[in-house]
Design a protein around this motif. Sequence first.
Motif, short mmCIF file in Angstrom:
data_model
loop_
_atom_site.label_atom_id
_atom_site.label_comp_id
_atom_site.label_asym_id
_atom_site.label_seq_id
_atom_site.Cartn_x
_atom_site.Cartn_y
_atom_site.Cartn_z
N SER A 151 0.83 -1.21 0.00
CA SER A 151 0.00 0.00 0.00
C SER A 151 0.87 1.25 0.00
CB SER A 151 -0.95 -0.01 1.20
OG SER A 151 -0.21 0.01 2.39
N VAL B 191 2.76 6.86 -7.37
CA VAL B 191 2.12 8.10 -7.82
C VAL B 191 3.04 9.28 -7.54
CG1 VAL B 191 0.12 9.59 -7.54
CG2 VAL B 191 -0.15 7.13 -7.44
N LEU C 192 4.68 12.03 -10.01
CA LEU C 192 4.62 13.49 -9.87
C LEU C 192 6.02 14.10 -9.98
CD1 LEU C 192 2.02 13.76 -7.02
CD2 LEU C 192 1.75 14.51 -9.38
N VAL D 289 2.72 11.89 -14.39
CA VAL D 289 1.92 11.02 -13.54
C VAL D 289 0.93 10.19 -14.36
CG1 VAL D 289 0.10 12.65 -13.01
CG2 VAL D 289 0.71 10.92 -11.34
N ASP D 290 0.56 10.68 -15.52
CA ASP D 290 -0.37 9.91 -16.35
C ASP D 290 0.21 8.55 -16.74
OD1 ASP D 290 1.52 11.38 -17.64
OD2 ASP D 290 0.37 11.65 -19.47
N VAL E 37 0.25 6.16 -13.21
CA VAL E 37 -0.93 5.77 -12.43
C VAL E 37 -1.42 4.38 -12.83
CG1 VAL E 37 -2.62 6.85 -13.91
CG2 VAL E 37 -3.06 6.67 -11.49
N LEU F 127 -2.11 1.29 -10.27
CA LEU F 127 -3.35 0.51 -10.26
C LEU F 127 -3.04 -0.98 -10.36
CD1 LEU F 127 -6.28 1.07 -10.06
CD2 LEU F 127 -6.40 1.42 -12.50
N PHE G 89 -13.43 -5.86 -13.19
CA PHE G 89 -12.70 -4.61 -13.24
C PHE G 89 -11.24 -4.84 -13.62
CE2 PHE G 89 -10.11 -1.62 -10.77
CZ PHE G 89 -10.45 -0.46 -11.43
N LEU H 83 -3.55 5.58 3.15
CA LEU H 83 -3.41 5.56 1.69
C LEU H 83 -4.51 6.36 1.03
CD1 LEU H 83 -1.85 4.56 -0.64
CD2 LEU H 83 -3.17 2.47 -0.65
N LEU I 250 -3.88 10.05 1.56
CA LEU I 250 -2.71 10.46 0.78
C LEU I 250 -3.07 10.59 -0.69
CD1 LEU I 250 0.22 11.10 1.23
CD2 LEU I 250 0.77 8.74 0.73
N LEU I 251 -3.79 9.61 -1.19
CA LEU I 251 -4.17 9.66 -2.60
C LEU I 251 -5.04 10.87 -2.89
CD1 LEU I 251 -4.87 5.96 -3.60
CD2 LEU I 251 -3.02 7.44 -4.31
N LEU J 156 -2.90 13.74 -3.23
CA LEU J 156 -2.16 13.76 -4.49
C LEU J 156 -3.06 14.18 -5.65
CD1 LEU J 156 0.08 10.62 -4.00
CD2 LEU J 156 0.69 13.03 -3.81
N TYR K 133 -3.23 17.77 -5.49
CA TYR K 133 -1.97 18.33 -5.95
C TYR K 133 -1.94 18.38 -7.48
CZ TYR K 133 3.03 18.73 -6.83
OH TYR K 133 4.24 19.13 -7.30
N MET L 19 -3.10 17.61 -14.36
CA MET L 19 -3.40 16.29 -14.88
C MET L 19 -4.64 16.38 -15.74
SD MET L 19 -3.23 13.97 -11.54
CE MET L 19 -2.13 14.26 -10.20
N LEU M 270 -8.68 12.32 -17.08
CA LEU M 270 -8.55 10.86 -17.14
C LEU M 270 -7.64 10.36 -16.02
CD1 LEU M 270 -9.07 8.22 -18.69
CD2 LEU M 270 -6.94 8.67 -19.91
N VAL M 271 -6.55 11.09 -15.84
CA VAL M 271 -5.60 10.65 -14.82
C VAL M 271 -6.23 10.75 -13.45
CG1 VAL M 271 -3.41 11.14 -13.75
CG2 VAL M 271 -3.64 11.25 -16.22
N LYS N 284 -8.44 8.05 -12.92
CA LYS N 284 -7.72 6.81 -12.65
C LYS N 284 -7.28 6.75 -11.20
CE LYS N 284 -5.69 5.69 -17.09
NZ LYS N 284 -4.43 5.88 -17.81
N ILE N 285 -6.82 7.90 -10.70
CA ILE N 285 -6.40 7.89 -9.30
C ILE N 285 -7.60 7.62 -8.40
CG2 ILE N 285 -5.35 9.22 -7.45
CD1 ILE N 285 -3.61 10.57 -9.35
N LEU O 136 -10.11 5.93 -9.24
CA LEU O 136 -10.37 4.50 -9.43
C LEU O 136 -9.50 3.69 -8.49
CD1 LEU O 136 -12.35 3.56 -11.57
CD2 LEU O 136 -10.42 2.91 -12.97
N LEU O 137 -8.26 4.10 -8.46
CA LEU O 137 -7.32 3.45 -7.57
C LEU O 137 -7.79 3.58 -6.12
CD1 LEU O 137 -4.51 2.19 -7.24
CD2 LEU O 137 -3.55 4.46 -7.28
N PHE P 36 -10.53 1.29 -5.56
CA PHE P 36 -10.03 -0.09 -5.54
C PHE P 36 -9.41 -0.42 -4.18
CE2 PHE P 36 -7.12 -3.51 -6.45
CZ PHE P 36 -7.92 -4.33 -7.23
N VAL P 37 -8.60 0.52 -3.71
CA VAL P 37 -7.97 0.31 -2.41
C VAL P 37 -9.03 0.23 -1.32
CG1 VAL P 37 -6.49 1.38 -0.68
CG2 VAL P 37 -5.80 1.35 -3.06
#
Lengths: 484, 81, 92, 277, 487, 110, 129
Positions: free
Chosen positions: C41, C48, C52, C57-58, C61, C65, D147, F45, F48-49, F52, F55, F62, F65-66, F69-70, F72-73, F76-77
């Motif tokens: 984790s 990420v 940065l 970052v694109d 990521v 994931l 997913f 986490l 923090l995400l 970010l 940020y 960004m 899309l990015v 995605k984050i 999404l992450l 997911f977490v």
Amino acid sequence: MHDVVLTILPLLFGSFLAILAGWTRSALVYPLGVVALALSTGFCVKLLLGVLSTGTATYLLGGWSPPWGIVFVIDTFSAGMMLLISGSALLTYLAFRAEIIEGFAEKTAAFVALLLLTVAGHMGIVATGDLFNLYVLIEVAALSGYALLGYGSGRAPLASLNYLCVGSVGASLYLLGVGYLYILTGTLNMADLAQIMLAAPVTASLHGAVAVILFGLWVKMALFPFHGWLPGAYAMSSPVAAALLAPLTTKVMVYVVIRLLIGVIPGAAIPEALPDVAMLLGTAAIFAGSLMAYRQIDQRRMIAYILVAEVGYMVGGMFIGNRTAMTGAMLHIFADALMTLTLFLALGSIARQRGEMVLANMRGLFRTMPFTMAAFVLGAMSMIGVPPLFGFFSKWYLLSGALESGQYLFMVGLLVSSLVNVVLFFRIFETAFFDEPGESVRDIEHWSRVTPLAVAAVLLIVAGLSSGLIVDRLIAGIIPASLI
Amino acid sequence: MIWEIKLLALILVIVCAIAAINAKDLLSAAVIFGIYSFMMCVQWLAMGAVDVAFTEAAIGAGISTALMLAAIFRTSRRTKD
Amino acid sequence: MESFILYLGIVLMGIMVLPLYRAVVGPTTLDRLMGMNAIGSKTVALIVIIGLVFDRVDMFVDIALAYAMLNFIAVLAASRYLHKRGRRDTAS
Amino acid sequence: MKKTALLAVILTGALLILSMENFPSWGDVQSPASLHLSRHFIEKSYEQTLTPNLVTAVLGDYRGFDTMLETVVVFTAALACFLVIRLPRDVCTPGLFYYRHTRTGLVVRKHDACELPGENPTFERVDSDWPPHDVVVVSTCRMVIPFIQLFGLYVVAHGHYSPGGGFQGGVIFAASYVLLAVSHDLRTLVHRLNERVTHLLSAAGVLLFFGVGLFGMAMGLNFLDYGALEGVLGMSLASGHSLGILLVEIGVGMTVTAALVIIFKLLSSRGTVTEGL
Amino acid sequence: MYSIYSIQPFLAVAAPLAAVPGILSSRSPNIREAWSFAAALLLLGLVACMVPAVVAGHTYTWVVANVLPGAPIAFRVDAFGMLFALVASSLWVVTTLYSIGYMRSKNEHAQTRFFGYFAVSIFCAVGVAFSANLLTMYLFYELLSFSTYPLVAHHQNEESRKAGRKYLGFIVGTSIGLVLPAMVAVHHFMGTLDFAAGGIPLGAIDPTTMTVLLCLLLFGFAKAALMPVHVWLPAAMVAPTPVSSLLHAVAVVKVGAFCIMRVVTDVFGVETLSALHLNDVVTGAAAVTMLAASLIALSQDGLKRRLAFSTIGQLSYIVLGAGLVTAAGLTGGMLHIAMHAFGKITLFFCAGAIYVATGEKYISRLNGIGYRMPWTMTAFLIGSLSIIGIPPTGGFLSKWYLLNGCIDTGQWLLALTLLASSLLNAAYFLPIVYRAWFCTPDQAQHAGPMREAPLACIVPPLITATITVILFFYPYPFLNLARLAAN
Amino acid sequence: MIETLVIFLCCAGMLLFLGGMIGILRLPDAYTRLHMAGMLDTLGLLILLLGLVLYGFLHAPMSLLVQFKILLLWGFVLVTSPTATHAMVDAGVRAGLTPWVQPDAKRRRK
Amino acid sequence: MEDFLTQLTSKYNFWAYIVLMMVGLYAMIAKGNLIKKLIGLSIFQTAIMLFYVAIGSKAGATIPILRDHTLKGVIDFVEYINPLPHVLMLTAIVVSVATLGVALALVLRVYDVHQTLEEDEILEKIKNP
């Protein structure tokens, strides 16, 4: 135009189709293999003829010109090697028809596919002109080889696992050496690399790179202190795998070293001490291999140890550093492959009839399986080095080259190993010739087995008689003039 | 630029490698080997090798560990060293 | 601000040492597994952050994931092992 | 043994370190490694292949043959595992059959398979009397797996523009199946992707790669020359290469997925493909 | 003096081989033996065809394959080779006849194998005779070793196997261990292995190396049984008698002696050797062997063993002839190949005939056998006279030339040795004759009426004995060839 | 403003991480450690995400899309991390690992 | 000494890979457990990959994925990390996992036959079955 790549493509294609066929129409699998190998052999012949008439052939894979893309470079010697590999694989495949079809039940398709893949890998190793591609091909060849050798009962998996560990380390070391060369020259293409290295300053790093590459390849080719995997792997596995791989694996690695030595690495880049070390190891391999072969009970294991000694021949030959010895090492690749093929094919058919390959099980074989034993005798004689069989001539060049450079210990090694071979093989002959086969023995000699074996054995004589031709047409032109 | 991260990751990689080969049972060794792969992945990312890191993440962390666990599951987790 | 992110990364890296200690020292397999999960984790965040730092970052990521997924799978597989074999192994 | 090993290892290491003397220093822009080949790749590959991810471009196109062989290696590994550990079918059929009552989780052991109908809603056939994962894990995984698979497909397809490609995508796809096997049981996985399908898929993936190569030959170019796609589809040369890379990546993904699933199935069930991790 | 490029030598060499498939495939003994005979006669015919041209001073050549630079596998028929081939091929006819008689009456097993390998052995012997260079000679020499191995170990019991091992160990060991490196060295220094009259020109190789090479080749051709490497020969006596006669008269040992002769004359060159005084090495080895072997022979009781040691001694005569490096000496040595062959084969035939008829192997049990087997013992007498070198037999001629050679060069010591050896020959052969004719038999077994061995065993020794006598009066086919070769 | 938020979130995340890790180090048995790890790690986490992502708005722009995605992450977490912890505890229980009991509590109960 | 320090600082990645490689090699030689050996092999292989990736690194460069690729313009090779070693190592990683798979399969077979994974025990069993 596509001859170069067409030698390998049927094998790859065949292996994929074999899997498809294996799960749909399994009767097609074996013929598919025959067709693939035959096509490949045919194209090899065509390629060899083409290369003989028009000179080195180059094929740009993906159409990218070197050094950006990967190329296949085929000179006369490598064309000969390709023919040797595909031809010997074809003979093995034909000879072991019964084993392949019956012995693997549902797994026949997988076995055939792996067999084709390993042959393709070995041929690719010979063909490629790119250092990294060579690594991948080594792994293709080796990985399928591990599986083929590991399939079997008893100790086969352990032996194969051992081989896998050693082989992977060897290949990784080779990869590391390629990395060293890459960092120094920035290229992976062999021809390009040769160009750059001629101009590059000779430094410790360059020496290190060359040493690591050669070291890795020595491990792969089972040179003396690293030979531990070889006897087990070939003696424990199914006869098909042993007969297929024993003639190819070590020889192809020797080929790679020779190709690097004469075509890529300039003499200055080789560390000074390396040839001496190699000579020492080669000589030690000959003595140790012969000695250990003498102590074996299992006959396949014995021949495997002889192979260790033969590797010593070739390594010694190529590092003696004169033209004659190099010719000898190159010729011995062909000779050793053919002899090993003959011996392993013969032992394979004998093992099928008699089971375990100990001396006591070989009684009276000359009476019950005369043709097989005749071929075996030819192979053994060639190992001993009896003219006009092929093995004599390569040994001749090696001896001659060693004499030229005053490598007397190596000469003694060659002679001693020949003598040990006499003892070893005549032990078999005596038992097989003079002892009675016993009541319960019902040996069958089927023509489908004998024919490939006979072809291999006759090839030993034919190649021996035409060894002058082979040297002139295939080998002499490849050795650079700088090597005297 | 980010040499601190690289250096730390490098140290952790080496620690993990030594721990993995010295683990007292194979399950732990496999797990630590998984961590090793994670660290290697971070190292490569820090070096800018994204594709390699991606592959290593997928292989080392995921499949390799799973395969090794499967093999240990089917054999034994006992080890003498 | 960029240096903040960088320091974040370094601190994160430093924090990772602690679960690593747990993972290496043990004492039970469960501890190691936990260490692995914790490191995983942290690494997700770290990836990420490195993205940065690289200002790309694109590109990173996706890896984060995938990393999270595979970490999950690995942990689950290991715990599945304990499910099935743990008792027998502890007994022996 | 350990001391000898240590000695050998240290000696080798020392030699390797010594031979590093003349390496260009770390990150040197003017080192041969960054000038000769890679300069060409960085500067030319986009216009030749229309692929911003240089790694994918070089991997899929310039060194396409390498990649094909790499796929072949994975394919080989699957076959190798199959050859080495797959047990014959008759050995795999167990003498005992387990049925679990879906409501209570009680497991019934039977010596004969015929006594219970296969499609019984109250009982389900299981491989052994292992307790299944509880509902939390199972349902989370059921939720997550599609997913992950979607993500895997994305990675395969998006390899041109971001890290990833056939191999990574394929691994992620395979990992989703591993997750399926781990969270449910191997039978579920085999039910979804049976052996025949995985094998055919692995061969088909390599064949797709191979087919792209052969197509080049059929169009009169060299093997694996994606430029051949240009003429057929009426695209520019560079986009032909781009398409070629995509096709190839799909092939790689198929093979890798199938091969890894095969390997996992065989390893975790010791070659019986019934009950696994 | 010109060279004829013709396939004839190849055909001649291959002729015995042509019989092998016929021998192996025929079911009945008659057909098998007919094949053997046909091949023997064919060989004799083919060889004889070439005689006129060779006597006229021409040579035949035929290249089979270019295998090594400067050393093809090639055949060349010159006077010396022709002499040997003539001996071998003519004796094969006789030996075949004898073998048929012997094998049938002893009812030996595996006769097909026997005749097959016999043919192969002759093939190799003729091959050695006709080889154009050292490589080809080595090739046939090695093949001969392997193809006689099954003949030596024919009885298949422990003793014969042991003998076979010893035989093979010595012969192959020396040929691979000594001849092969020497050959490689010669090739390395000279770039060729062809036999040429001059041999190695003086100064091409330094004398030390030359000495080493000479020793390697001298003892490497262990079939010539020079003293330290003679051990295999008595041991190989366990073989059936036709094999012994093949070993000692026709093929094996003569091949060894022939090879040494060839090496001395056509590889090293007579002039070079004598200039470096290396011929002393050859003559020395020969003289020592000659005396020692004869002395050992005196104490042997087994008939065949005594003959074997006699052979060792007699072979040294040939080697001595080579070492004398004078025309007379060489002529004598070459002639001795033929003369000894005919004499010794007679003796072996007789020994075999005695064994067939009575089962006796020991000299001490031969008292009075002359009355029982008068024809055999007459032939034996003539044979031993020829070996001793007493005038109305061919053996005298060759010894005469040898003695001449010694005296020509003033090597009195060698001449004395030669004479002493002849005396010893007499000392170990004449007692047998004496026993046979003048002693009364101890047991009743040899008394009784005349009961000879079967006809097929009697005719061959009589033929060869007759030829031995004829050769004294009309030695010209061999003498001319020998002279031609020596000059 | 956002900058402060980012710094706050990131620091909070790090603190949670640190706390979780100290818990992992100091707590007496696997279950308690898992408890710390499971709770604090996940939350750390997630926070923090979030930081970010914010940020990303600020400094390294960004694409959506990015950020998606984050997120999404993040999702997911959120789903998998507790599940993983749960599975681990489950595994520990089934493997027969006995939970730690405070020695004092034992004594007091007596 | 100064030389040594500059060497160390400028090439520490190279040094680290050697340390890793040696750890792997040591495990392969000295460890008796087959799976430990395989872990050692994997470490060995990753170490070499680390070396390759280190070759590719370039000071001040970014990851080898073109930025703003839609804009036509001159691409300067200094800006991007060398992609070629990455390509090679992708292949090498795949090869290593394939090797691992096959090796584990063989390990399973070995376990079936000998019922242990310790090399010395296996040898013992071979000697006295």
